[in-house]
Design a protein around this motif. Structure first.
Motif, short mmCIF file in Angstrom:
data_model
loop_
_atom_site.label_atom_id
_atom_site.label_comp_id
_atom_site.label_asym_id
_atom_site.label_seq_id
_atom_site.Cartn_x
_atom_site.Cartn_y
_atom_site.Cartn_z
N ASN A 1 0.81 -1.22 0.00
CA ASN A 1 0.00 0.00 0.00
C ASN A 1 0.84 1.27 0.00
O ASN A 1 0.31 2.37 0.13
CB ASN A 1 -0.92 0.02 1.24
N ILE A 2 2.16 1.14 -0.14
CA ILE A 2 3.01 2.33 -0.12
C ILE A 2 2.83 3.12 -1.43
O ILE A 2 3.24 2.68 -2.50
CB ILE A 2 4.50 1.97 0.06
N SER A 3 2.18 4.25 -1.33
CA SER A 3 2.05 5.24 -2.42
C SER A 3 1.75 4.65 -3.79
O SER A 3 2.46 4.96 -4.77
CB SER A 3 3.34 6.08 -2.51
N PRO A 4 0.72 3.81 -3.93
CA PRO A 4 0.43 3.27 -5.27
C PRO A 4 -0.15 4.34 -6.18
O PRO A 4 -0.83 5.26 -5.73
CB PRO A 4 -0.61 2.18 -4.97
N LEU A 5 0.15 4.21 -7.47
CA LEU A 5 -0.52 5.03 -8.48
C LEU A 5 -1.83 4.34 -8.83
O LEU A 5 -1.86 3.13 -9.06
CB LEU A 5 0.36 5.16 -9.73
N THR A 6 -2.92 5.10 -8.86
CA THR A 6 -4.23 4.51 -9.14
C THR A 6 -5.01 5.42 -10.07
O THR A 6 -4.56 6.51 -10.45
CB THR A 6 -5.03 4.30 -7.83
N GLY A 7 -6.20 4.96 -10.43
CA GLY A 7 -7.08 5.77 -11.27
C GLY A 7 -6.47 6.02 -12.63
O GLY A 7 -6.17 5.10 -13.38
N SER A 8 -6.25 7.30 -12.96
CA SER A 8 -5.68 7.67 -14.26
C SER A 8 -4.20 8.00 -14.15
O SER A 8 -3.59 8.45 -15.13
CB SER A 8 -6.44 8.87 -14.83
N GLN A 9 -3.60 7.77 -12.98
CA GLN A 9 -2.17 8.05 -12.80
C GLN A 9 -1.34 7.01 -13.53
O GLN A 9 -1.75 5.86 -13.69
CB GLN A 9 -1.82 8.06 -11.31
N GLY A 10 -0.14 7.39 -13.97
CA GLY A 10 0.76 6.44 -14.59
C GLY A 10 0.17 5.79 -15.83
O GLY A 10 -0.60 6.42 -16.57
N GLU A 11 0.51 4.51 -16.03
CA GLU A 11 0.02 3.78 -17.20
C GLU A 11 0.05 2.28 -16.90
O GLU A 11 0.52 1.85 -15.84
CB GLU A 11 0.92 4.07 -18.41
N ILE A 12 -0.49 1.50 -17.83
CA ILE A 12 -0.34 0.05 -17.78
C ILE A 12 0.67 -0.31 -18.86
O ILE A 12 0.37 -0.27 -20.05
CB ILE A 12 -1.67 -0.68 -18.06
N ARG A 13 1.91 -0.60 -18.45
CA ARG A 13 2.95 -0.89 -19.44
C ARG A 13 2.64 -2.18 -20.21
O ARG A 13 2.22 -3.17 -19.61
CB ARG A 13 4.31 -1.04 -18.76
N SER A 14 2.90 -2.15 -21.49
CA SER A 14 2.76 -3.37 -22.28
C SER A 14 4.03 -4.21 -22.20
O SER A 14 4.02 -5.42 -22.43
CB SER A 14 2.45 -3.03 -23.74
N ASP A 15 5.15 -3.57 -21.86
CA ASP A 15 6.43 -4.24 -21.63
C ASP A 15 6.99 -3.65 -20.34
O ASP A 15 7.23 -2.44 -20.25
CB ASP A 15 7.37 -3.97 -22.81
N CYS A 16 7.19 -4.51 -19.33
CA CYS A 16 7.57 -4.00 -18.01
C CYS A 16 8.92 -3.29 -18.01
O CYS A 16 9.21 -2.51 -17.10
CB CYS A 16 7.58 -5.14 -17.00
N LYS A 17 9.75 -3.53 -19.01
CA LYS A 17 11.10 -2.96 -19.05
C LYS A 17 11.14 -1.53 -19.57
O LYS A 17 12.14 -0.85 -19.42
CB LYS A 17 12.01 -3.82 -19.96
N LYS A 18 10.05 -1.08 -20.21
CA LYS A 18 10.10 0.25 -20.82
C LYS A 18 8.73 0.91 -20.82
O LYS A 18 7.69 0.25 -20.74
CB LYS A 18 10.63 0.16 -22.24
N LEU A 19 8.75 2.23 -20.88
CA LEU A 19 7.52 3.00 -20.94
C LEU A 19 6.82 2.77 -22.27
O LEU A 19 7.47 2.54 -23.29
CB LEU A 19 7.81 4.48 -20.75
N ASN A 20 5.51 2.85 -22.25
CA ASN A 20 4.77 2.72 -23.51
C ASN A 20 5.18 3.82 -24.47
O ASN A 20 5.35 4.98 -24.08
CB ASN A 20 3.26 2.82 -23.23
N GLY A 21 5.38 3.45 -25.73
CA GLY A 21 5.73 4.43 -26.77
C GLY A 21 7.19 4.78 -26.82
O GLY A 21 7.58 5.63 -27.61
N SER A 22 8.02 4.14 -25.98
CA SER A 22 9.45 4.48 -26.00
C SER A 22 10.23 3.44 -26.79
O SER A 22 9.76 2.37 -27.07
CB SER A 22 9.98 4.56 -24.56
#
Length: 331
Positions: free
Chosen positions: A310-331
């Motif tokens: 429960n330590i400071s999770p990003l929820t709702g519209s924060q952050g993203e759901i990565r399609s590849d855990c190693k890199k940001l989407n679109g990078s």
């Protein structure tokens, strides 16, 4: 009923609060019940398969979750490689470099989840689910993992270097680092019990064997027989990356032997033994309790894992759901 200006203002305030705080901002054990109902079993199956060829992987996966949550919260920032907007990776921070592992298993889990329910399950939730599967498959407790985290858009190598508790630190410093993320002394002792399985490299405890705190002598809290065994396994001129069991009695089983080891001065890491050997510390009675009562340890560990998740999770519209855990989407 809401005819007065004050009542209308109150109603507008309540509406705004509900708009800004959507229901999905709360982590929930049933978060994927409609969007990816098999998420937990998919993760468990991949972890179980990995354990068949790598007895260390359970401990490695729970360590990834731990090292992730202590830096920027549980946002899977530890999984990001250098590339695109990520110029410094947490993987290269001192607590993780050449010791953090299990990234390939996380990638396998992500691939399986994407095949079943693409774009749904976050990498941060994968780490939480993999930690629970690792513990329960190794004989430890099970718990309802709270889900709904989203993946962070940044990595924090500097934070990893300063926020993650070190095996060389004293109890006061480690307690302060736990407190900084909202975890108390009971969480500290319970979560340290994860060292009941897995391995540690010689370089993380060799200072205790020959020249503890610059004294020219071994750590006096080390059991003399255990000390001799460790000195043979980790000679002064030896390979600092050589592995030793954190719990020599049952290295691949999740049980309460870790605490029995501490009571007998057989804690491998300085940060472990200080939980019991620091006179007057509140941790001593907790170690004794967990050493005598495995059920109490299992219950506390499960709750502390939920607390850590429960330590400071990003929820709702924060952050993203990565399609590849190693890199940001679109990078």
């Amino acid at each position: 009923m809401f005819s007065s200006p004050y009542s209308l203002l109150l109603l507008a305030t309540l509406f705004l609060a509900l708009t800004l705080c959507p229901s999905n901002a709360q982590l929930s054990a049933t978060f994927y019940s409609s969007t990816c109902p098999n998420a937990s079993s998919i993760v468990r199956n991949v972890v179980q398969q990995a354990l068949q060829s790598d007895s260390r992987i359970g401990a490695s996966l729970i360590r990834l979750h731990f090292h992730d949550c202590f830096v920027n919260g549980c946002d899977a920032s530890i999984l990001l490689d250098v590339g695109g907007n990520i110029t410094l990776s947490e993987k290269n921070a001192a607590p993780n470099n050449n010791s953090a592992r299990g990234f390939d298993v996380v990638d396998n889990i992500k691939t399986s989840l994407e095949n079943s329910c693409p774009g749904v399950v976050s990498c941060a939730d994968i780490l939480a689910l993999a930690a629970e599967a690792s513990v329960s498959l190794s004989g430890g407790p099970t718990w309802n993992v709270l889900l709904g985290r989203r993946d962070g858009l940044t990595a924090n190598q500097g934070g990893a270097n300063t926020s993650i508790p070190s095996p060389f630190e004293g109890l006061a410093n480690i307690t302060a680092k736990f407190s900084a993320v909202g975890l108390d002394t009971n969480d500290l002792v319970a979560l340290s019990g994860a060292h009941t399985f897995g391995r540690a490299q010689c370089r993380f405890f060799s200072n205790r064997l020959f020249n503890f705190s610059g004294t020219g002598s071994p750590d006096p809290t080390l059991n003399s027989t255990y000390l001799a065994t460790l000195q043979q396994a980790c000679p002064q001129s030896g390979n600092g990356n050589s592995l030793n069991n954190l719990d020599p009695s049952s290295p691949d089983t999740f049980d309460n032997n870790y605490f029995s080891n501490l009571v007998n001065n057989r804690g491998l890491l300085q940060s472990d033994q200080e939980l019991f050997s620091t006179n007057g510390s509140a941790t001593v009675s907790t170690v004794n309790n967990f050493s005598n009562n495995q059920t109490a340890f299992f219950q506390a560990f499960a709750q502390s894992m939920i607390n850590m998740g429960n330590i400071s999770p990003l929820t709702g519209s924060q952050g993203e759901i990565r399609s590849d855990c190693k890199k940001l989407n679109g990078s």
